[in-house]
Design a protein around this motif. Structure first.
Motif, PDB file in Angstrom:
ATOM      1  N   MET A 124       0.949  -1.198  -0.101  1.00 12.08           N
ATOM      2  CA  MET A 124      -0.057  -0.026   0.169  1.00 12.08           C
ATOM      3  C   MET A 124       0.711   1.332   0.147  1.00 12.08           C
ATOM      4  O   MET A 124       1.675   1.226   0.650  1.00 12.08           O
ATOM      5  CB  MET A 124      -0.796  -0.095   1.380  1.00 12.08           C
ATOM      6  N   THR A 125       0.655   2.048  -0.889  1.00  8.31           N
ATOM      7  CA  THR A 125       1.422   3.255  -0.913  1.00  8.31           C
ATOM      8  C   THR A 125       1.085   4.447  -0.097  1.00  8.31           C
ATOM      9  O   THR A 125      -0.202   4.511   0.314  1.00  8.31           O
ATOM     10  CB  THR A 125       1.322   4.078  -2.477  1.00  8.31           C
ATOM     11  N   ARG A 126       1.892   4.903   0.741  1.00  9.81           N
ATOM     12  CA  ARG A 126       1.804   6.011   1.664  1.00  9.81           C
ATOM     13  C   ARG A 126       1.068   7.211   1.261  1.00  9.81           C
ATOM     14  O   ARG A 126       1.717   7.640   0.285  1.00  9.81           O
ATOM     15  CB  ARG A 126       3.143   6.099   2.321  1.00  9.81           C
ATOM     16  N   PRO A 127      -0.131   7.685   1.508  1.00 14.69           N
ATOM     17  CA  PRO A 127      -0.494   8.866   1.042  1.00 14.69           C
ATOM     18  C   PRO A 127       0.444  10.164   1.332  1.00 14.69           C
ATOM     19  O   PRO A 127       0.865  10.253   2.366  1.00 14.69           O
ATOM     20  CB  PRO A 127      -2.021   9.121   1.746  1.00 14.69           C
ATOM     21  N   THR A 128       0.379  10.862   0.370  1.00 17.60           N
ATOM     22  CA  THR A 128       1.022  12.215   0.543  1.00 17.60           C
ATOM     23  C   THR A 128       0.182  13.233   1.339  1.00 17.60           C
ATOM     24  O   THR A 128      -0.996  13.041   1.749  1.00 17.60           O
ATOM     25  CB  THR A 128       1.282  13.060  -0.844  1.00 17.60           C
ATOM     26  N   LYS A 129       0.846  14.395   1.658  1.00 22.69           N
ATOM     27  CA  LYS A 129      -0.071  15.214   2.440  1.00 22.69           C
ATOM     28  C   LYS A 129      -1.185  15.851   1.567  1.00 22.69           C
ATOM     29  O   LYS A 129      -2.169  16.094   2.144  1.00 22.69           O
ATOM     30  CB  LYS A 129       0.998  16.729   2.784  1.00 22.69           C
ATOM     31  N   ALA A 130      -0.862  16.037   0.425  1.00 19.11           N
ATOM     32  CA  ALA A 130      -2.086  16.409  -0.388  1.00 19.11           C
ATOM     33  C   ALA A 130      -3.335  15.427  -0.689  1.00 19.11           C
ATOM     34  O   ALA A 130      -4.230  15.732  -0.534  1.00 19.11           O
ATOM     35  CB  ALA A 130      -1.792  16.801  -1.999  1.00 19.11           C
ATOM     36  N   ASP A 131      -2.762  14.215  -0.732  1.00 13.67           N
ATOM     37  CA  ASP A 131      -3.936  13.066  -0.555  1.00 13.67           C
ATOM     38  C   ASP A 131      -4.643  13.182   0.853  1.00 13.67           C
ATOM     39  O   ASP A 131      -5.804  12.921   0.814  1.00 13.67           O
ATOM     40  CB  ASP A 131      -3.202  11.583  -0.512  1.00 13.67           C
ATOM     41  N   LEU A 132      -3.873  13.208   2.000  1.00 16.28           N
ATOM     42  CA  LEU A 132      -4.701  13.420   3.288  1.00 16.28           C
ATOM     43  C   LEU A 132      -5.673  14.570   3.055  1.00 16.28           C
ATOM     44  O   LEU A 132      -6.855  14.553   3.805  1.00 16.28           O
ATOM     45  CB  LEU A 132      -3.658  13.471   4.215  1.00 16.28           C
ATOM     46  N   GLU A 133      -5.268  15.630   2.728  1.00 11.84           N
ATOM     47  CA  GLU A 133      -6.160  16.874   2.514  1.00 11.84           C
ATOM     48  C   GLU A 133      -7.523  16.771   1.943  1.00 11.84           C
ATOM     49  O   GLU A 133      -8.377  17.121   2.303  1.00 11.84           O
ATOM     50  CB  GLU A 133      -5.274  17.989   2.066  1.00 11.84           C
ATOM     51  N   ALA A 134      -7.074  15.961   0.704  1.00 11.78           N
ATOM     52  CA  ALA A 134      -8.252  15.753  -0.226  1.00 11.78           C
ATOM     53  C   ALA A 134      -9.257  14.816   0.483  1.00 11.78           C
ATOM     54  O   ALA A 134     -10.245  14.560  -0.033  1.00 11.78           O
ATOM     55  CB  ALA A 134      -7.471  15.358  -1.417  1.00 11.78           C
ATOM     56  N   ALA A 135      -8.567  13.705   1.382  1.00 11.38           N
ATOM     57  CA  ALA A 135      -9.528  12.772   2.118  1.00 11.38           C
ATOM     58  C   ALA A 135     -10.427  13.368   3.010  1.00 11.38           C
ATOM     59  O   ALA A 135     -11.573  12.581   3.341  1.00 11.38           O
ATOM     60  CB  ALA A 135      -8.652  11.701   2.483  1.00 11.38           C
ATOM     61  N   ALA A 136     -10.445  14.423   3.379  1.00 11.17           N
ATOM     62  CA  ALA A 136     -11.599  15.126   4.238  1.00 11.17           C
ATOM     63  C   ALA A 136     -12.994  15.051   3.749  1.00 11.17           C
ATOM     64  O   ALA A 136     -13.073  15.423   2.577  1.00 11.17           O
ATOM     65  CB  ALA A 136     -11.032  16.500   4.535  1.00 11.17           C
ATOM     66  N   GLU A 137     -13.938  14.389   4.312  1.00 10.63           N
ATOM     67  CA  GLU A 137     -15.079  14.370   4.266  1.00 10.63           C
ATOM     68  C   GLU A 137     -15.334  13.030   3.202  1.00 10.63           C
ATOM     69  O   GLU A 137     -16.715  12.997   2.943  1.00 10.63           O
ATOM     70  CB  GLU A 137     -15.726  15.564   3.558  1.00 10.63           C
ATOM     71  N   LYS A 138     -14.305  12.393   2.891  1.00 16.02           N
ATOM     72  CA  LYS A 138     -14.737  11.204   1.973  1.00 16.02           C
ATOM     73  C   LYS A 138     -15.128  10.244   2.958  1.00 16.02           C
ATOM     74  O   LYS A 138     -15.217  10.235   4.276  1.00 16.02           O
ATOM     75  CB  LYS A 138     -13.251  10.426   1.360  1.00 16.02           C
ATOM     76  N   THR A 139     -15.827   9.156   2.299  1.00 14.25           N
ATOM     77  CA  THR A 139     -16.174   8.065   3.065  1.00 14.25           C
ATOM     78  C   THR A 139     -15.577   6.801   2.576  1.00 14.25           C
ATOM     79  O   THR A 139     -15.174   6.596   1.538  1.00 14.25           O
ATOM     80  CB  THR A 139     -17.978   7.746   2.770  1.00 14.25           C
ATOM     81  N   LEU A 140     -15.814   5.777   3.374  1.00 20.48           N
ATOM     82  CA  LEU A 140     -15.347   4.469   3.108  1.00 20.48           C
ATOM     83  C   LEU A 140     -16.602   3.302   2.978  1.00 20.48           C
ATOM     84  O   LEU A 140     -17.291   3.581   3.723  1.00 20.48           O
ATOM     85  CB  LEU A 140     -14.330   3.767   4.185  1.00 20.48           C
ATOM     86  N   PRO A 141     -16.471   2.428   1.919  1.00 22.91           N
ATOM     87  CA  PRO A 141     -17.529   1.494   1.974  1.00 22.91           C
ATOM     88  C   PRO A 141     -17.436   0.563   3.000  1.00 22.91           C
ATOM     89  O   PRO A 141     -16.240   0.354   3.667  1.00 22.91           O
ATOM     90  CB  PRO A 141     -17.440   0.958   0.780  1.00 22.91           C
ATOM     91  N   ASP A 142     -18.631   0.137   3.466  1.00 23.30           N
ATOM     92  CA  ASP A 142     -18.592  -0.911   4.705  1.00 23.30           C
ATOM     93  C   ASP A 142     -18.199  -2.339   4.045  1.00 23.30           C
ATOM     94  O   ASP A 142     -18.158  -2.491   2.777  1.00 23.30           O
ATOM     95  CB  ASP A 142     -19.977  -1.233   5.365  1.00 23.30           C
ATOM     96  N   VAL A 143     -17.421  -3.066   4.946  1.00 23.22           N
ATOM     97  CA  VAL A 143     -17.200  -4.460   4.613  1.00 23.22           C
ATOM     98  C   VAL A 143     -18.277  -5.145   5.510  1.00 23.22           C
ATOM     99  O   VAL A 143     -18.198  -5.421   6.615  1.00 23.22           O
ATOM    100  CB  VAL A 143     -15.653  -4.586   5.298  1.00 23.22           C
ATOM    101  N   ILE A 144     -19.182  -5.440   4.952  1.00 21.57           N
ATOM    102  CA  ILE A 144     -20.246  -6.191   5.477  1.00 21.57           C
ATOM    103  C   ILE A 144     -20.968  -7.260   4.522  1.00 21.57           C
ATOM    104  O   ILE A 144     -21.152  -7.146   3.421  1.00 21.57           O
ATOM    105  CB  ILE A 144     -21.332  -4.943   5.745  1.00 21.57           C
ATOM    106  N   ALA A 145     -21.840  -8.161   5.332  1.00 21.09           N
ATOM    107  CA  ALA A 145     -22.670  -9.127   4.609  1.00 21.09           C
ATOM    108  C   ALA A 145     -23.646  -9.766   5.521  1.00 21.09           C
ATOM    109  O   ALA A 145     -23.552  -9.359   6.809  1.00 21.09           O
ATOM    110  CB  ALA A 145     -21.641 -10.537   4.103  1.00 21.09           C
ATOM    111  N   PRO A 146     -24.260 -10.478   5.058  1.00 30.77           N
ATOM    112  CA  PRO A 146     -25.568 -10.746   6.049  1.00 30.77           C
ATOM    113  C   PRO A 146     -25.291 -11.873   7.067  1.00 30.77           C
ATOM    114  O   PRO A 146     -24.185 -12.765   6.917  1.00 30.77           O
ATOM    115  CB  PRO A 146     -26.528 -11.422   5.026  1.00 30.77           C
ATOM    116  N   GLY A 147     -25.663 -11.735   8.394  1.00 31.78           N
ATOM    117  CA  GLY A 147     -25.350 -12.722   9.484  1.00 31.78           C
ATOM    118  C   GLY A 147     -23.730 -12.994   9.939  1.00 31.78           C
ATOM    119  O   GLY A 147     -23.361 -13.784  10.356  1.00 31.78           O
TER     120      GLY A 147
END
Length: 180
Positions: A1-24
């Protein structure tokens, strides 16, 4: 996994991540909200120094320590990941009480849809705010979220000095034993 840059981190504000989810699922782990590092990489608990993945392994939930990029493989062992609040921020303290309460309501809706046996909330302060339980302590909770029982775990962030990795893994192990 590539380490994010400072610009990447700033751009990540307010982003969302998809859940890792399944039934049961056996356990659905629920973080407070994605940090900027996680949002920038697209993987839950991705910041180096976060102890979620080591605690998960040391507690016996996984046969080896997974990398955040392997998060989807949690589904194979009946585990998943979601968040109380979807939006990324630099620190959980940047969330409002209203966001946390709304997150508790949204979590109950996810529980009703997906039916995990246990939901493990990762953060005492966030749990207390989201579920309006100011004296809640680590361990099983009397409340339920839909059909799911709730378990409160310490926040695995490296910023949580109250719980070192060994003690954090012990708390995860208590949940693992209860969920078997």
């Amino acid at each position: 996994m590539t380490r994010p840059t400072k610009a990447d981190l700033e751009a990540a504000a307010e982003k969302t991540l998809p859940d890792v989810i399944a039934p049961g699922l056996r356990v659905l782990f629920c973080g407070i909200n994605p940090g900027l590092y996680s949002a920038a990489t697209g993987h839950h608990f991705a910041r180096p120094g976060n102890r979620f993945w080591p605690a998960l392994h040391r507690s016996g939930f996984t046969a080896r320590q997974l990398d955040p990029a392997e998060q989807q493989s949690l589904l194979d062992v009946g585990l998943g990941i979601t968040n109380l609040v979807d939006r990324a921020s630099a620190r959980a303290e940047h969330l409002t009480s209203a966001e946390l309460v709304a997150g508790g309501t949204a979590l109950a809706a996810k529980a009703a849809r997906w039916h995990p046996h246990w939901i493990a909330i990762l953060g005492v302060t966030a749990y207390r705010a989201a579920f309006r339980r100011p004296k809640a302590v680590v361990g099983p909770q009397p409340e339920v979220a839909g059909p799911s029982r709730l378990w409160l775990l310490p926040n695995p962030s490296g910023l949580n000095a109250h719980f070192q990795l060994d003690r954090l893994a012990e708390e995860f192990a208590r949940l693992r034993e209860a969920s078997e």
